[in-house]
Structure formats: C-alpha cells, structure tokens
Design a protein around this motif. Structure first.
Motif, short mmCIF file in Angstrom:
data_model
loop_
_atom_site.label_atom_id
_atom_site.label_comp_id
_atom_site.label_asym_id
_atom_site.label_seq_id
_atom_site.Cartn_x
_atom_site.Cartn_y
_atom_site.Cartn_z
N UNK A 34 107.44 64.60 36.76
CA UNK A 34 108.05 64.28 35.47
C UNK A 34 108.73 62.92 35.51
N UNK A 35 108.94 62.39 34.33
CA UNK A 35 109.66 61.11 34.20
C UNK A 35 111.07 61.25 34.76
N UNK A 36 111.68 62.42 34.57
CA UNK A 36 113.03 62.66 35.07
C UNK A 36 113.07 62.66 36.59
N UNK A 37 112.03 63.20 37.22
CA UNK A 37 111.98 63.18 38.69
C UNK A 37 111.83 61.75 39.20
N UNK A 38 111.04 60.93 38.52
CA UNK A 38 110.93 59.52 38.91
C UNK A 38 112.27 58.83 38.73
N UNK A 39 112.95 59.09 37.64
CA UNK A 39 114.27 58.48 37.41
C UNK A 39 115.25 58.89 38.50
N UNK A 40 115.21 60.15 38.91
CA UNK A 40 116.11 60.62 39.98
C UNK A 40 115.80 59.91 41.29
N UNK A 41 114.52 59.72 41.59
CA UNK A 41 114.14 59.00 42.81
C UNK A 41 114.66 57.56 42.76
N UNK A 42 114.55 56.95 41.60
CA UNK A 42 114.98 55.55 41.46
C UNK A 42 116.49 55.39 41.49
N UNK A 43 117.24 56.47 41.32
CA UNK A 43 118.70 56.36 41.46
C UNK A 43 119.10 56.28 42.93
N UNK A 44 118.23 56.78 43.83
CA UNK A 44 118.53 56.73 45.27
C UNK A 44 118.13 55.40 45.88
#
Length: 183
Positions: A34-44
């Motif tokens: 999901x787009x949300x999972x990509x966003x979470x990865x990019x926060x790290x």
C-alpha cells in the motif's frame, strides 16, 4: 567493514526495501502493498525531493525492489552491467549535497526525479563503492531455512549469516534440537 556513510545508508535502505517481500518480511506478507506502507518505510529513511504518494509511484518502487533484489549477492563482475544500466537510465550526474541535517553526501539525480529513479541511482552509486572495494561478498541472502531476506554484512570479520536475530535464533534452536536428538 567501513563504507562511506551515504553508501551504508543506501545499502541499509535496500535491505529494508528488499525485506518487505513475502519471503523475507517479518509478517510473511508483502509489506509494500500500500501507499501507506511505502510512506512508513520512507519515514525510517531520508529521501528528500519529490514523493508523489500515489499508486504509480508505489508500482515503480515495487519494480525497483525486484530489480535491486536481483542484483544483491551477484558476483562482482555480474553486478557491473545492471549497475551501469541504472546509472545510464537515470542520466546520473553525481553531485554533493547537504540537507535535512545530513553532512555532505552523494546524489545523482535532481530532487524532482521520480522516487524510484532516485532510489535506483543512489543504490547504483552505493554499488559502485561495493564493486570498486571488491566487497560484493558483504551482500548476501539469509542462510536461514525458508528465508530469502537480504543481509548486509558490515561486521569486521564478514561472518554475518542471518538477516535478523530472529532467523539466527531459529536456526540455532534447530541445530540444538538436532544435536539433542543425536545424543
């Protein structure tokens, strides 16, 4: 093993990205669905510049994930062609940048380039260091049964075998039980 900080950061990101696949993720599911999972990865991990947060970007990053996994652990000579291709396709022009509290590091694409292209270019730059230092053996696949997680071995003696402590503990427990059954 000592690589430049931006090389280590790019390689760490590829490990995190690559280990979102069903065969290597902690959940056993695709953790980049999901787009949300990509966003979470990019926060790290710090990726400055353009991030679209849309389905097309997610699809491109997922394709990039598959490409980077295919290069991981290749023989040094075999890795050169795909690394050079990534640099060519990105029309990479390396330059030094300092931003977001990070010291001087390399970028190879403009900040408005698509996210997947920037990921590929940064990985290609990191891989040029790994190849030039003849350290491809530091990029491995987890040795645990039923795991294809990516392993970045930055240990001094190059002996890291598992992608996580969990995989190492599981394999140690299996070996222990086999030894106990044999006595």
């Amino acid at each position: 093993m000592l690589f430049a900080p931006d090389t280590e950061e790019a390689l760490d990101f590829v490990v995190a990205l690559g280990n979102t696949t069903p065969g290597s993720s902690r959940s056993g599911e695709d953790e980049l669905a999901t787009i949300e999972q990509l966003a979470a990865l990019l926060t790290r991990f710090t990726y400055s510049g353009r991030i679209d947060h849309d389905a097309a970007e997610l699809d491109e990053v997922r394709e990039t994930r598959a490409l980077l996994r295919s290069i991981w652990g290749l023989d040094r000579d075999d890795a050169v062609e795909p690394v050079n291709r990534m640099l060519r396709e990105a029309r990479a022009l390396p330059f030094l940048a300092r931003h977001d509290g990070l010291d001087w590091h390399m970028h190879a694409t403009p900040p408005d380039a698509p996210l997947a292209e920037r990921i590929r270019a940064e990985m290609a730059l990191a891989m040029t260091d790994v190849i030039r230092m003849n350290e491809m053996s530091r990029l491995r696949i987890c040795e645990a049964d039923n795991c294809d997680g990516l392993v970045l071995d930055l240990s001094r003696n190059g002996s890291k075998r598992f992608c996580t402590v969990r995989c190492g503990n599981r394999m140690n427990m299996i070996a222990f039980r086999e030894r106990q059954a044999g006595t």
